[in-house]
Design a protein around this motif. Structure first.
Motif, mmCIF file in Angstrom:
data_model
loop_
_atom_site.group_PDB
_atom_site.id
_atom_site.type_symbol
_atom_site.label_atom_id
_atom_site.label_comp_id
_atom_site.label_asym_id
_atom_site.label_seq_id
_atom_site.Cartn_x
_atom_site.Cartn_y
_atom_site.Cartn_z
ATOM 1 N N GLU A 24 0.814 -1.214 0.000
ATOM 2 C CA GLU A 24 0.000 0.000 0.000
ATOM 3 C C GLU A 24 0.848 1.265 0.000
ATOM 4 O O GLU A 24 0.434 2.298 -0.535
ATOM 5 C CB GLU A 24 -0.922 0.005 1.222
ATOM 6 C CG GLU A 24 -2.004 -1.056 1.202
ATOM 7 C CD GLU A 24 -1.560 -2.378 1.838
ATOM 8 O OE1 GLU A 24 -2.425 -3.197 2.173
ATOM 9 O OE2 GLU A 24 -0.326 -2.579 1.987
ATOM 10 N N LYS A 78 1.322 10.216 4.906
ATOM 11 C CA LYS A 78 0.869 10.962 3.740
ATOM 12 C C LYS A 78 2.027 10.992 2.761
ATOM 13 O O LYS A 78 3.133 11.401 3.106
ATOM 14 C CB LYS A 78 0.477 12.392 4.119
ATOM 15 C CG LYS A 78 -0.714 12.511 5.052
ATOM 16 C CD LYS A 78 -0.997 13.967 5.398
ATOM 17 C CE LYS A 78 -2.147 14.099 6.396
ATOM 18 N NZ LYS A 78 -2.390 15.523 6.781
ATOM 19 N N LEU A 92 1.606 6.648 -2.131
ATOM 20 C CA LEU A 92 0.559 5.779 -1.593
ATOM 21 C C LEU A 92 -0.369 5.262 -2.689
ATOM 22 O O LEU A 92 -0.770 5.997 -3.601
ATOM 23 C CB LEU A 92 -0.276 6.532 -0.565
ATOM 24 C CG LEU A 92 0.308 6.679 0.836
ATOM 25 C CD1 LEU A 92 -0.567 7.597 1.667
ATOM 26 C CD2 LEU A 92 0.441 5.311 1.504
ATOM 27 N N GLY A 106 -6.008 2.910 -3.205
ATOM 28 C CA GLY A 106 -6.942 2.131 -2.406
ATOM 29 C C GLY A 106 -6.924 0.673 -2.796
ATOM 30 O O GLY A 106 -5.996 0.184 -3.467
ATOM 31 N N THR A 132 -10.617 0.541 2.029
ATOM 32 C CA THR A 132 -9.897 1.706 1.525
ATOM 33 C C THR A 132 -10.030 2.873 2.489
ATOM 34 O O THR A 132 -9.050 3.554 2.811
ATOM 35 C CB THR A 132 -10.420 2.104 0.138
ATOM 36 O OG1 THR A 132 -10.092 1.080 -0.805
ATOM 37 C CG2 THR A 132 -9.805 3.424 -0.323
ATOM 38 N N ASN A 145 -8.825 2.474 6.628
ATOM 39 C CA ASN A 145 -7.415 2.649 6.964
ATOM 40 C C ASN A 145 -6.938 4.092 6.835
ATOM 41 O O ASN A 145 -5.740 4.339 6.747
ATOM 42 C CB ASN A 145 -6.550 1.739 6.079
ATOM 43 C CG ASN A 145 -6.769 0.280 6.380
ATOM 44 O OD1 ASN A 145 -6.930 -0.101 7.530
ATOM 45 N ND2 ASN A 145 -6.811 -0.543 5.348
ATOM 46 N N ARG A 146 -7.870 5.047 6.811
ATOM 47 C CA ARG A 146 -7.517 6.459 6.768
ATOM 48 C C ARG A 146 -7.929 7.134 8.067
ATOM 49 O O ARG A 146 -8.994 6.842 8.610
ATOM 50 C CB ARG A 146 -8.220 7.157 5.606
ATOM 51 C CG ARG A 146 -7.391 7.334 4.347
ATOM 52 C CD ARG A 146 -7.008 6.054 3.686
ATOM 53 N NE ARG A 146 -6.272 6.282 2.435
ATOM 54 C CZ ARG A 146 -5.859 5.317 1.638
ATOM 55 N NH1 ARG A 146 -6.114 4.059 1.940
ATOM 56 N NH2 ARG A 146 -5.195 5.592 0.535
ATOM 57 N N TYR A 206 -2.815 7.670 5.898
ATOM 58 C CA TYR A 206 -3.022 6.232 5.703
ATOM 59 C C TYR A 206 -2.374 5.502 6.869
ATOM 60 O O TYR A 206 -1.201 5.746 7.200
ATOM 61 C CB TYR A 206 -2.399 5.756 4.384
ATOM 62 C CG TYR A 206 -2.274 4.254 4.306
ATOM 63 C CD1 TYR A 206 -3.405 3.457 4.183
ATOM 64 C CD2 TYR A 206 -1.022 3.633 4.407
ATOM 65 C CE1 TYR A 206 -3.301 2.066 4.143
ATOM 66 C CE2 TYR A 206 -0.910 2.253 4.368
ATOM 67 C CZ TYR A 206 -2.056 1.474 4.236
ATOM 68 O OH TYR A 206 -1.946 0.105 4.214
ATOM 69 N N THR A 252 -0.634 2.476 8.234
ATOM 70 C CA THR A 252 0.107 1.376 7.621
ATOM 71 C C THR A 252 -0.074 0.052 8.352
ATOM 72 O O THR A 252 0.265 -0.997 7.803
ATOM 73 C CB THR A 252 1.613 1.693 7.567
ATOM 74 O OG1 THR A 252 2.149 1.653 8.898
ATOM 75 C CG2 THR A 252 1.869 3.061 6.946
#
Length: 540
Positions: free
Chosen positions: A335, A387, A391, A394, A402, A405-406, A411, A413
């Motif tokens: 990702e 960030k 990245l 999604g 998608t 995980n924000r 994001y 990890t």
């Protein structure tokens, strides 16, 4: 054209990205007779271990693009690629991106039943498979990989024009439990690190020959291919041969002796396998640097690698070559696209204990407390938020994960780290593998494994498996011994001493196991979730 002029043109070309590298190199004047990529398998009659020129590479890609277009493949078609050889992965990847299609690259070690379900979830328009993998797919329609190169290069269409946000590849995670997660990469995201750092870094004064033992189907494999092409490095791409999960250490060492690379790319599992070998008498002096990505490499393995190879240094007598190499560690994930951190180890350096160094300039890193969403102070473990232009946008066909995980624009990890007051970051574990011991104490499995290997030289590798009972946490440390180590010795107390603190009190046993007792994913990563399920169920 000289390399500085070419790199200047590439940096200035805003349309250059991961979907059109070959077309842009042709546009900017790379000569057809320049050597490019070497494969360890034959390519359409071209012998193995012999570099394809730029013209030959371009022609072989064009042949596949024409063949696939004639069978209806075009813009935005997701096409799975389920093959063994790096040549079949990369040549079909380049051909599909020429058409504007979306290659979904699959690790050849993915089991057949998992592959069938994975392809169905992709909603793939077609599947390119070789003779080994096609029988595993049942009734699934298959394009034979051996036939794709028989198209007419002259019939290939002009290269599709990609927008920065266009999807140009789907790769997958190793799969925490069983089903790998498909990750989408864009034209800009998978090229962002090359543009930011790889096209501007100083070029070595000596010829650069890189060898990749990375899985070709991984995002890191694509990035390695592109940075070699754009920097005009020679590159040897090894195929998944030599071990049940890709390259065993002996196969990689054999390839180093044969091809004489100056740099070698791989995952942590590769270094563990090489470090287990008797390297005395092996000719590995060509290697100047080892490049790691994926999981953070263990100190015990890094130290063995930097003790071999060689590097140039200035003396009063001028430039001389002396023993010892460098190891560049870059923890990353599918990702993340490209590793966000980097650290270099060499003989005499002592920044270990899972130190992953500092972030690259393009990466904005925050260590977050998930309960508040705020950064934690230096020295305190937090969840890694990232960030970065690298990245992945999604997950394919999975909006839920998608967006799950924000957090606050970052994001997540899935990694746990702390930041030292010197600015370096240290990785302690994956969040799903860490165990809360109560009273603010944690058992970090990856950090525990690191410290055991650093303090117990007769242990080649180990896996920490912990479970919570109704009243406590029980931990078993599964040991793979170094050659010649006595398997009858009870090492439980030695393990507790290496762990120290509250974590040591959780150790129930430290059994010696065989390599096939460890559950691995397609890339050789330990599946700790399944290890907890299987091992602990068997020992209740």
């Amino acid at each position: 054209m000289g390399l500085p002029a070419l790199r200047t043109k590439l940096i200035a070309d805003a349309d250059l990205g991961a979907g059109n590298v070959l077309a842009k190199l042709r546009e900017h004047g790379v000569a057809p007779d320049e050597p490019t990529i070497t494969f360890d398998v034959e390519v359409d009659g071209h012998p193995a271990w012999t570099a394809l020129t730029f013209g030959e590479l371009d022609e072989r890609v064009a042949a596949r693009a024409a063949w696939l277009q004639a069978r209806g493949i075009g813009r935005r078609d997701p096409v799975a690629v389920y093959v063994t050889s790096a040549a079949d992965v990369f040549l079909n990847f380049l051909a599909l991106t020429r058409l504007g299609a979306i290659p979904a690259l699959m690790n050849g070690n993915m089991p057949g039943d998992v592959a069938v379900e994975y392809i169905q979830r992709l909603g793939a328009t077609g599947v390119i498979a070789d003779a080994v993998h096609a029988p595993l797919l049942g009734a699934q329609p298959v394009f034979a990989a051996a036939e794709t190169g028989t198209g007419d290069p002259g019939a290939a269409p002009e290269h599709f024009r990609h927008h920065a946000d266009d999807p140009i590849a789907i790769t997958h995670s190793s799969g925490t439990t069983r089903m790998p997660t498909p990750v989408v990469h864009s034209h800009s995201s998978l090229f962002a690190a090359i543009r930011a750092i790889r096209l501007t870094e100083p070029r070595s004064h000596e010829p650069v020959r890189h060898m990749s033992a990375l899985p070709a189907a991984h995002a890191a494999g694509i990035i390695t291919l592109h940075q070699a092409l754009c920097n005009r490095y020679e590159l040897l791409c090894l195929s998944a041969q030599g071990g049940p999960f890709g390259h065993n250490g002996a196969a990689v060492v054999d390839a180093i002796e044969r091809w004489r690379p100056t740099g070698v790319f791989g995952f942590a599992v590769t270094w563990a396998e090489i470090a287990a070998l008797d390297l005395s008498g092996r000719d590995l002096d060509s290697v100047r640097v080892w490049f790691n990505t994926g999981d953070c490499a263990h100190e015990a393995h890094v130290r063995k690698l930097i003790a071999i190879g060689s590097h140039p240094t200035w003396t009063r007598e001028g430039m001389v070559t002396v023993p010892g190499s460098r190891f560049t560690d870059g923890i990353g994930s599918t990702e993340m696209g490209h590793s966000a951190f980097h650290v270099t180890h060499r003989q005499g350096s002592e920044h270990y204990d899972r130190c992953v160094g500092r972030p690259y300039p393009f990466a904005d890193v925050a260590l977050l407390d998930l309960s508040t969403g705020r950064p934690v102070p230096d020295g305190e473990v937090g969840h890694v938020g990232l960030k970065s232009p690298t990245l992945a946008p999604g997950y394919w066909n999975d909006s839920v994960n998608t967006y799950r995980n924000r957090l606050d624009g970052y994001y997540l990890t899935g990694d746990l780290m702390y930041r030292h007051d010197n600015g370096c970051y240290h990785h302690v574990d994956r969040a799903v593998d860490a165990v809360d011991l109560g009273d603010g104490q944690w058992l970090y499995t990856a950090l525990t494994e690191e410290r055991i290997l650093a303090r117990c030289p007769d242990i080649r590798d180990c896996t920490v498996v912990a479970r919570r009972t109704a009243t406590a946490v029980d931990t078993d440390v599964l040991l793979i011994l170094a050659p010649g180590a006595d398997p009858t010795i009870d090492r439980t107390e030695q393990i507790r001493a290496a762990m120290g603190g509250p974590a040591a009190a959780t150790v129930r046993s430290a059994p010696v196991v065989q390599e096939n007792d460890i559950v691995l994913g397609p890339t050789g990563k330990v599946r700790k979730f399944l290890m907890r399920q299987r091992h602990l169920a068997a020992t209740r």
